[in-house]
Enzyme design. Structure first.
Site, mmCIF file in Angstrom:
data_model
loop_
_atom_site.group_PDB
_atom_site.id
_atom_site.type_symbol
_atom_site.label_atom_id
_atom_site.label_comp_id
_atom_site.label_asym_id
_atom_site.label_seq_id
_atom_site.Cartn_x
_atom_site.Cartn_y
_atom_site.Cartn_z
ATOM 1 N N GLU A 262 0.841 -1.211 0.000
ATOM 2 C CA GLU A 262 0.000 0.000 0.000
ATOM 3 C C GLU A 262 0.871 1.254 0.000
ATOM 4 O O GLU A 262 0.576 2.233 0.705
ATOM 5 C CB GLU A 262 -0.935 -0.001 1.221
ATOM 6 C CG GLU A 262 -1.772 -1.265 1.335
ATOM 7 C CD GLU A 262 -2.796 -1.252 2.463
ATOM 8 O OE1 GLU A 262 -3.043 -0.177 3.053
ATOM 9 O OE2 GLU A 262 -3.360 -2.324 2.753
ATOM 10 N N ASP A 264 2.603 4.650 -0.153
ATOM 11 C CA ASP A 264 2.434 6.080 -0.450
ATOM 12 C C ASP A 264 3.372 6.853 0.480
ATOM 13 O O ASP A 264 3.816 6.328 1.508
ATOM 14 C CB ASP A 264 0.977 6.572 -0.358
ATOM 15 C CG ASP A 264 0.238 6.147 0.903
ATOM 16 O OD1 ASP A 264 0.885 5.951 1.969
ATOM 17 O OD2 ASP A 264 -1.002 6.026 0.848
#
Ligand code: G3I
Length: 351
Positions: A262, A264
């Site tokens: 995930e 970011d």
């Protein structure tokens, strides 16, 4: 602000980032693909609304990535809104997209303490009824997507940052070892699916790393089917090299597949209300993307590299601003799906 243009032919040109100039890869819209530059699958999570209604978004997903994860539509609340109702339509839309476009589809997530429908949080059955409910959910979902979904985050975020087990309706009603049964149920329903334990914080919590390592070792000893660890890597642009390296060393040491699941890199650590995304932030963020990809590519043995997935595509798609209550710019594409310095940095990290 920086600006990266599409041009007719692949070439390296200099783009201007404020007063800083640096080379960025330019491609025509027809031949753009991030994943072809990387030695492992490169994915993004996708939101169903944008996939259906934003042609530019689905085009970028199709061209740049070769793996996709459903951001929300395979979660319990989305798939199983009432006890006897399964809602497959949105997730099947992604299956169809993945099949038509030759993308790997990663399933997220069979069991989580969040995003549960009210009928589950209010469920009043005894432990046998809870067990049946858990098993029915996992096996119905995994069977539905058998042969279409390559891999699953079986359980998400079971641990607190201090390595203790997070309180949840599952632990409360089924005891802490329910997590092993989640993996067994999933494996029974699709013996070919690659099964992950997914969590966040590996880059800052050694206690959580130890707890996960202990879980993996216990599963191996007991023959519980686990094949991978997902490290979410929701991180900040100030995260240190040492912390990132510690997470990679831990993951390599499990011997399992490793998914940066995930990724970011947020820049608004002080939650400034009207933050301007400066060139300096863009470059610092790019440097962290480069470092994570490089560390993954060098520290994780090839056979363990499941791939890297960013948590959505463009800055305007990210969960971060609503979560932190302040703007942010955490992804490799800007709000118009133009490539940011982070895009080029990912390619560099994979070399
Ligand atoms: O779809 C409804 C919409 O009908 C309604 O009007 C609106 C009002 O709030 O809510 C919409 O649902 C939201 C959903 O995202 C879809 O946009 C939920 O409120 C919101 O809570 C939900 O947030 C998601 C969150 O997980 C909870 O499921 C984020 O998009 C998603 O990025 C986030 O992803 C998690 C991973 O699954 C696990 N790791 C952490 C990561 C970030 O929190």
């Amino acid at each position: 602000m920086f600006c990266i243009f599409w041009t007719a032919a692949p070439q390296m040109v200099s783009a201007s980032v404020g007063t800083i100039s640096f080379p960025v890869p330019q491609f025509s819209a027809a031949d753009t693909n991030l994943y072809q530059y990387l030695p492992f699958p490169m994915g993004a999570s996708v939101g169903i609304g944008r996939m259906k209604n934003n042609a530019k978004y689905s085009e970028v997903v199709s061209k740049e990535f070769n793996s996709i994860t459903a951001e929300n539509v395979m979660k319990f609340r989305a798939l199983h809104p009432a006890e006897n109702t399964f809602n497959w339509a949105d997730a099947d839309y992604l299956v169809d997209f993945a099949q038509k476009n030759g993308k790997r589809l990663h399933g997220h997530t069979l069991n989580w303490y969040q995003y549960l429908p009210a009928w589950v949080t209010n469920f009043s059955g005894d432990s046998i009824a809870w067990e049946n409910m858990l098993k029915t959910h996992i096996q119905t979902v995994v069977a539905h997507f058998k042969g279409k979904v390559t891999s699953w985050d079986v359980v998400n975020e079971y641990f607190n940052d201090d390595g203790t087990i997070r309180p949840s309706v599952w632990v409360k009603n089924l005891g802490p070892d329910y997590i092993a049964r989640c993996f067994q149920y999933a494996h029974e329903a699709d013996p070919d699916a690659i099964l992950f334990y997914n969590d966040y914080g590996h880059e800052y919590s050694s206690a959580k790393r130890t707890a996960i390592a202990n879980l993996v070792n216990s599963f191996k000893t007991r023959g519980v089917p686990i094949h991978g660890v997902g490290m979410q890597f929701h991180m900040t642009h100030t995260q240190s090299d040492a912390n990132i390296n510690a997470a990679m060393a831990f993951a390599a040491g499990t011997g399992l597949k490793v998914h940066i699941s995930e990724l970011d890199v947020r820049v608004n650590v002080n939650k400034v209300k009207h933050l301007i995304f400066t060139d300096a932030m863009a470059l610092q963020q790019a440097d962290r993307f480069r470092f994570v990809v490089k560390a993954y590519n060098t520290a994780i043995p090839k056979a363990q590299q499941f791939g890297i997935t960013t948590w959505n595509v463009g800055d305007a798609d990210s969960w971060v601003p609503s979560w932190q209550g302040a703007p942010d710019y955490p992804l490799p594409f800007d709000a118009n799906y133009l490539r940011k310095p982070a895009y080029k940095a990912i390619i560099e990290g994979g070399k």
